[in-house]
Design a protein around this motif. Structure first.
Motif, PDB file in Angstrom:
ATOM      1  N   PHE A  52       0.841  -1.200   0.000  1.00 29.20           N
ATOM      2  CA  PHE A  52       0.000   0.000   0.000  1.00 29.20           C
ATOM      3  C   PHE A  52       0.878   1.254   0.000  1.00 29.20           C
ATOM      4  O   PHE A  52       0.687   2.171  -0.800  1.00 29.20           O
ATOM      5  CB  PHE A  52      -0.926  -0.004   1.215  1.00 29.20           C
ATOM      6  CG  PHE A  52      -1.667   1.286   1.432  1.00 29.20           C
ATOM      7  CD1 PHE A  52      -2.830   1.549   0.751  1.00 29.20           C
ATOM      8  CD2 PHE A  52      -1.180   2.245   2.315  1.00 29.20           C
ATOM      9  CE1 PHE A  52      -3.524   2.733   0.944  1.00 29.20           C
ATOM     10  CE2 PHE A  52      -1.855   3.434   2.514  1.00 29.20           C
ATOM     11  CZ  PHE A  52      -3.026   3.676   1.822  1.00 29.20           C
ATOM     12  N   VAL A  53       1.845   1.313   0.902  1.00 30.45           N
ATOM     13  CA  VAL A  53       2.723   2.477   0.994  1.00 30.45           C
ATOM     14  C   VAL A  53       3.530   2.626  -0.295  1.00 30.45           C
ATOM     15  O   VAL A  53       3.671   3.728  -0.835  1.00 30.45           O
ATOM     16  CB  VAL A  53       3.658   2.360   2.214  1.00 30.45           C
ATOM     17  CG1 VAL A  53       4.681   3.484   2.218  1.00 30.45           C
ATOM     18  CG2 VAL A  53       2.848   2.377   3.507  1.00 30.45           C
ATOM     19  N   TYR A  54       4.059   1.509  -0.804  1.00 34.31           N
ATOM     20  CA  TYR A  54       4.837   1.551  -2.050  1.00 34.31           C
ATOM     21  C   TYR A  54       4.020   2.139  -3.191  1.00 34.31           C
ATOM     22  O   TYR A  54       4.460   3.064  -3.892  1.00 34.31           O
ATOM     23  CB  TYR A  54       5.326   0.148  -2.411  1.00 34.31           C
ATOM     24  CG  TYR A  54       5.705  -0.011  -3.863  1.00 34.31           C
ATOM     25  CD1 TYR A  54       6.865   0.572  -4.368  1.00 34.31           C
ATOM     26  CD2 TYR A  54       4.876  -0.725  -4.737  1.00 34.31           C
ATOM     27  CE1 TYR A  54       7.197   0.447  -5.705  1.00 34.31           C
ATOM     28  CE2 TYR A  54       5.202  -0.852  -6.070  1.00 34.31           C
ATOM     29  CZ  TYR A  54       6.361  -0.268  -6.562  1.00 34.31           C
ATOM     30  OH  TYR A  54       6.672  -0.379  -7.889  1.00 34.31           O
ATOM     31  N   GLU A  55       2.812   1.587  -3.417  1.00 40.61           N
ATOM     32  CA  GLU A  55       1.994   2.031  -4.542  1.00 40.61           C
ATOM     33  C   GLU A  55       1.573   3.486  -4.395  1.00 40.61           C
ATOM     34  O   GLU A  55       1.519   4.236  -5.365  1.00 40.61           O
ATOM     35  CB  GLU A  55       0.770   1.119  -4.687  1.00 40.61           C
ATOM     36  CG  GLU A  55       1.131  -0.283  -5.159  1.00 40.61           C
ATOM     37  CD  GLU A  55      -0.054  -1.226  -5.167  1.00 40.61           C
ATOM     38  OE1 GLU A  55      -1.141  -0.818  -4.706  1.00 40.61           O
ATOM     39  OE2 GLU A  55       0.101  -2.365  -5.635  1.00 40.61           O
ATOM     40  N   TYR A  81      13.010  -0.863  -3.743  1.00 36.87           N
ATOM     41  CA  TYR A  81      12.228  -0.976  -2.507  1.00 36.87           C
ATOM     42  C   TYR A  81      12.210  -2.434  -2.049  1.00 36.87           C
ATOM     43  O   TYR A  81      11.984  -3.345  -2.852  1.00 36.87           O
ATOM     44  CB  TYR A  81      10.789  -0.543  -2.728  1.00 36.87           C
ATOM     45  CG  TYR A  81      10.601   0.891  -3.148  1.00 36.87           C
ATOM     46  CD1 TYR A  81      10.662   1.932  -2.228  1.00 36.87           C
ATOM     47  CD2 TYR A  81      10.319   1.211  -4.469  1.00 36.87           C
ATOM     48  CE1 TYR A  81      10.473   3.250  -2.606  1.00 36.87           C
ATOM     49  CE2 TYR A  81      10.118   2.527  -4.868  1.00 36.87           C
ATOM     50  CZ  TYR A  81      10.194   3.540  -3.939  1.00 36.87           C
ATOM     51  OH  TYR A  81      10.001   4.838  -4.318  1.00 36.87           O
ATOM     52  N   ARG A  82      12.428  -2.653  -0.749  1.00 33.13           N
ATOM     53  CA  ARG A  82      12.170  -3.972  -0.175  1.00 33.13           C
ATOM     54  C   ARG A  82      10.838  -3.865   0.562  1.00 33.13           C
ATOM     55  O   ARG A  82      10.698  -3.060   1.494  1.00 33.13           O
ATOM     56  CB  ARG A  82      13.264  -4.416   0.792  1.00 33.13           C
ATOM     57  CG  ARG A  82      13.043  -5.850   1.321  1.00 33.13           C
ATOM     58  CD  ARG A  82      14.055  -6.235   2.378  1.00 33.13           C
ATOM     59  NE  ARG A  82      15.413  -6.209   1.893  1.00 33.13           N
ATOM     60  CZ  ARG A  82      15.961  -7.178   1.165  1.00 33.13           C
ATOM     61  NH1 ARG A  82      15.242  -8.231   0.809  1.00 33.13           N
ATOM     62  NH2 ARG A  82      17.219  -7.086   0.775  1.00 33.13           N
ATOM     63  N   ILE A  83       9.852  -4.681   0.125  1.00 35.13           N
ATOM     64  CA  ILE A  83       8.483  -4.541   0.628  1.00 35.13           C
ATOM     65  C   ILE A  83       8.074  -5.786   1.383  1.00 35.13           C
ATOM     66  O   ILE A  83       8.291  -6.915   0.906  1.00 35.13           O
ATOM     67  CB  ILE A  83       7.513  -4.282  -0.547  1.00 35.13           C
ATOM     68  CG1 ILE A  83       7.933  -2.997  -1.271  1.00 35.13           C
ATOM     69  CG2 ILE A  83       6.068  -4.173  -0.063  1.00 35.13           C
ATOM     70  CD1 ILE A  83       7.311  -2.844  -2.616  1.00 35.13           C
ATOM     71  N   LEU A  84       7.484  -5.590   2.533  1.00 37.12           N
ATOM     72  CA  LEU A  84       6.993  -6.703   3.336  1.00 37.12           C
ATOM     73  C   LEU A  84       5.752  -7.268   2.671  1.00 37.12           C
ATOM     74  O   LEU A  84       4.698  -6.643   2.660  1.00 37.12           O
ATOM     75  CB  LEU A  84       6.666  -6.238   4.759  1.00 37.12           C
ATOM     76  CG  LEU A  84       6.252  -7.313   5.760  1.00 37.12           C
ATOM     77  CD1 LEU A  84       7.360  -8.352   5.918  1.00 37.12           C
ATOM     78  CD2 LEU A  84       5.919  -6.681   7.102  1.00 37.12           C
ATOM     79  N   ALA A  85       5.879  -8.455   2.048  1.00 34.78           N
ATOM     80  CA  ALA A  85       4.773  -9.053   1.297  1.00 34.78           C
ATOM     81  C   ALA A  85       3.940 -10.001   2.151  1.00 34.78           C
ATOM     82  O   ALA A  85       2.752 -10.165   1.919  1.00 34.78           O
ATOM     83  CB  ALA A  85       5.318  -9.806   0.080  1.00 34.78           C
ATOM     84  N   ILE A 305     -11.876 -11.730  -2.030  1.00 29.65           N
ATOM     85  CA  ILE A 305     -11.234 -10.522  -2.575  1.00 29.65           C
ATOM     86  C   ILE A 305     -10.447  -9.810  -1.477  1.00 29.65           C
ATOM     87  O   ILE A 305      -9.321  -9.363  -1.682  1.00 29.65           O
ATOM     88  CB  ILE A 305     -12.295  -9.587  -3.184  1.00 29.65           C
ATOM     89  CG1 ILE A 305     -12.911 -10.226  -4.437  1.00 29.65           C
ATOM     90  CG2 ILE A 305     -11.696  -8.221  -3.522  1.00 29.65           C
ATOM     91  CD1 ILE A 305     -14.130  -9.494  -4.968  1.00 29.65           C
ATOM     92  N   LEU A 306     -11.047  -9.718  -0.300  1.00 25.63           N
ATOM     93  CA  LEU A 306     -10.369  -9.065   0.829  1.00 25.63           C
ATOM     94  C   LEU A 306      -9.102  -9.821   1.228  1.00 25.63           C
ATOM     95  O   LEU A 306      -8.056  -9.212   1.473  1.00 25.63           O
ATOM     96  CB  LEU A 306     -11.324  -8.966   2.017  1.00 25.63           C
ATOM     97  CG  LEU A 306     -12.420  -7.906   1.905  1.00 25.63           C
ATOM     98  CD1 LEU A 306     -13.468  -8.107   2.988  1.00 25.63           C
ATOM     99  CD2 LEU A 306     -11.832  -6.502   2.013  1.00 25.63           C
ATOM    100  N   LYS A 311      -3.344  -9.903   1.694  1.00 25.46           N
ATOM    101  CA  LYS A 311      -2.070 -10.596   1.479  1.00 25.46           C
ATOM    102  C   LYS A 311      -1.145  -9.763   0.602  1.00 25.46           C
ATOM    103  O   LYS A 311       0.049  -9.648   0.858  1.00 25.46           O
ATOM    104  CB  LYS A 311      -2.318 -11.963   0.840  1.00 25.46           C
ATOM    105  CG  LYS A 311      -1.057 -12.783   0.643  1.00 25.46           C
ATOM    106  CD  LYS A 311      -1.372 -14.149   0.062  1.00 25.46           C
ATOM    107  CE  LYS A 311      -0.100 -14.976  -0.128  1.00 25.46           C
ATOM    108  NZ  LYS A 311      -0.385 -16.303  -0.732  1.00 25.46           N
ATOM    109  N   HIS A 312      -1.728  -9.146  -0.448  1.00 24.56           N
ATOM    110  CA  HIS A 312      -0.944  -8.326  -1.370  1.00 24.56           C
ATOM    111  C   HIS A 312      -0.324  -7.138  -0.654  1.00 24.56           C
ATOM    112  O   HIS A 312       0.837  -6.762  -0.895  1.00 24.56           O
ATOM    113  CB  HIS A 312      -1.844  -7.842  -2.504  1.00 24.56           C
ATOM    114  CG  HIS A 312      -1.186  -6.889  -3.459  1.00 24.56           C
ATOM    115  ND1 HIS A 312      -1.204  -5.521  -3.280  1.00 24.56           N
ATOM    116  CD2 HIS A 312      -0.469  -7.111  -4.586  1.00 24.56           C
ATOM    117  CE1 HIS A 312      -0.541  -4.943  -4.254  1.00 24.56           C
ATOM    118  NE2 HIS A 312      -0.087  -5.884  -5.071  1.00 24.56           N
ATOM    119  N   ASP A 313      -1.084  -6.521   0.262  1.00 25.56           N
ATOM    120  CA  ASP A 313      -0.611  -5.324   0.954  1.00 25.56           C
ATOM    121  C   ASP A 313       0.186  -5.643   2.217  1.00 25.56           C
ATOM    122  O   ASP A 313       0.682  -4.727   2.882  1.00 25.56           O
ATOM    123  CB  ASP A 313      -1.800  -4.428   1.336  1.00 25.56           C
ATOM    124  CG  ASP A 313      -2.435  -3.765   0.119  1.00 25.56           C
ATOM    125  OD1 ASP A 313      -1.824  -3.819  -0.959  1.00 25.56           O
ATOM    126  OD2 ASP A 313      -3.537  -3.203   0.246  1.00 25.56           O
ATOM    127  N   GLY A 314       0.287  -6.934   2.558  1.00 25.01           N
ATOM    128  CA  GLY A 314       1.062  -7.312   3.735  1.00 25.01           C
ATOM    129  C   GLY A 314       0.428  -6.862   5.035  1.00 25.01           C
ATOM    130  O   GLY A 314       1.122  -6.504   5.980  1.00 25.01           O
TER     131      GLY A 314
END
Length: 469
Positions: A52-55, A81-85, A305-306, A311-314
């Motif tokens: 979320f923050v990355y996008e 960027y290293r993103i917590l997935a 969907i949620l 999961k996508h946004d970690g």
């Protein structure tokens, strides 16, 4: 890292803080952590807490971030960027930041309203498909409400040369995923057949382009450009219902593409038969292929969907909150995503876990909830169904334990949801006086403070009210 590198990063954050609001800095930039800086490769690696923050940063603050980093670290760097997935298992992904020039081009394309000219047709490699690369089949969650159009759409994307299901007309209410699906068809087609001229256009943009072409006396160029498209995807065509001249022009484009075996994908918020004001000759052509309905997602699909977005946004969101959002978001995918994004923002800004209290607060601001008041009959019937007793027994003078329990709960919930005076509630629930209602409500409230299982029962009954609205 060296002291100098840490000092450069501190200066970076200080400059950013001077150019954004306190809330934006706390939510988006303060959580950033400089993980490493390689002076030889000029590679900057920054750790972020979620997708979320990355996008959000890439979409809205990429220019600012690159300008500040250029000032502090010098030009010619590569930002990663290293993103917590996956928060639960600590899994991360490294993503290379998109060059600012490309971001600027995307922003310009998203707001384009120029009319295409014959130059575009002569130089096909220059066509911009206007597709959103993030809206793909891989993140389009399948469920009972969208299985048919999704399956057919994927088949069309993988086999665009076939003429079956042409045109494909997709309709459904706002927020059900129409734009996502038609984008996914185009994106998948370009992946498999990059030489294909695929174009996504909204009905409104098409109309603006048509008007500009008429004013510039270049209507023939406009039509010839659209006649070179291999797959034409038009969104929200219900906006043409009162635009007769736009319809006439699209009719000629449609006929040319259809006769030459080109793909046509159309999306609308209503089926062809309800497009009042649309020319009959267009409606017959819309209906000659496949007309597929996208229904509002049911509760289970909303939950799926949620889960995918979380999961996508970690994120870490309790299951009870997930179900609450799914039940409350009115079956709209946009509302679901909006609520999760809002929860994420609130969680970051206020540094608190996501729980039911926060979810209820966000829902009130993000979703238009159906606020039709419940009737006494609906409340009594729901309570009786839950406790498996008859409405007659609740209104009677019976002192059986199960009857008394249902009667007291019905009175308590009626007072909570209708705001009726106790005397009126007593009259409607078996002709009792107001003191009986007050006593019943007091008994329920007292038990709610000491009995967790009873508390859960009341919560289940209240959830049932949402389904009856």
């Amino acid at each position: 890292m060296t002291k100098r590198t840490n000092a450069l990063w501190d200066e970076t954050l200080r400059l950013i803080k001077e150019n954004v609001s306190e809330q934006q800095f706390s939510a988006l930039f303060k959580p950033m952590v400089l993980e490493s800086f390689d002076e030889n490769s000029r590679r900057i690696l920054v750790k972020l807490p979620s997708m979320f923050v990355y996008e959000y940063v890439e979409e809205h603050y990429a220019d600012l971030l690159f300008k500040v980093l250029t000032r502090t670290f010098g030009p010619g760097f590569q930002l990663n960027y290293r993103i917590l997935a996956d928060k639960e298992h600590g899994k991360t992904n490294v993503i290379e930041s998109e060059p600012v020039a490309n971001i600027d081009q995307q922003r310009q394309r998203s707001g384009v309203n120029q009319s295409p000219t014959i130059l575009d047709a002569v130089q096909p490699q220059q066509i911009d498909s206007q597709l959103n690369p993030r809206l793909t089949f891989s993140n389009f969650v399948e469920g009972a409400s969208n299985k048919l159009p999704r399956t057919v759409g994927l088949s069309i994307a993988e086999h665009p040369r076939t003429t079956s299901f042409n045109p494909m007309f997709i309709f459904g209410p706002s927020g059900c995923g129409k734009t996502h699906l038609i984008n996914a068809i185009g994106v998948r087609t370009k992946e498999l057949y990059p030489q294909k001229r695929v174009l996504y256009v909204s009905a409104r943009l098409f109309q603006v382009q048509y008007t500009n072409a008429v004013l510039k006396n270049s209507l023939n160029d406009f039509i010839r450009f659209y006649q070179t498209i291999d797959m034409l995807i038009v969104d929200d065509i219900q906006e043409w219902m009162s635009a007769a001249k736009t319809q006439d022009t699209f009719f000629h484009i449609f006929n040319h593409l259809f006769r030459n075996g080109k793909r046509i994908i159309l999306a609308s918020d209503r089926p062809p038969v309800d497009l009042k004001g649309m020319h009959e000759r267009l409606l017959t052509r819309f209906a000659c292929g496949l007309t597929a309905e996208l229904e509002k997602p049911n509760e289970q699909l909303c939950i799926d969907i949620l889960h995918r977005k979380i999961k996508h946004d970690g994120l870490n969101i309790p299951e009870e909150v997930v179900r609450f959002i799914a039940q409350t978001a009115n079956g709209s995918v946009r509302d679901l995503e909006g609520v999760v994004n809002s929860l994420m923002a609130y969680s970051i800004v206020y540094n608190r876990d996501i729980d039911m209290t926060l979810a209820e607060r966000v829902i009130k601001r993000a979703v238009k909830v159906d606020d039709r008041p419940l009737t006494v009959d609906e409340i009594v019937e729901t309570v009786c169904d839950y406790f498996n007793v008859s409405t007659t027994a609740v209104s009677s003078r019976s002192r059986k334990r199960e009857h008394v329990m249902a009667r007291q709960v019905a009175m308590y919930l009626t007072q909570k949801y209708t705001k009726m005076p106790a005397s009126r509630i007593g009259q409607l629930v078996g002709g009792r006086d107001h003191s009986t209602v007050i006593h019943s409500c007091a008994q329920v409230e007292k038990r709610l403070t000491t009995d967790n299982s009873f508390n859960e029962e009341i919560t289940e009954i209240e959830k049932s009210f949402k389904l009856k609205k």
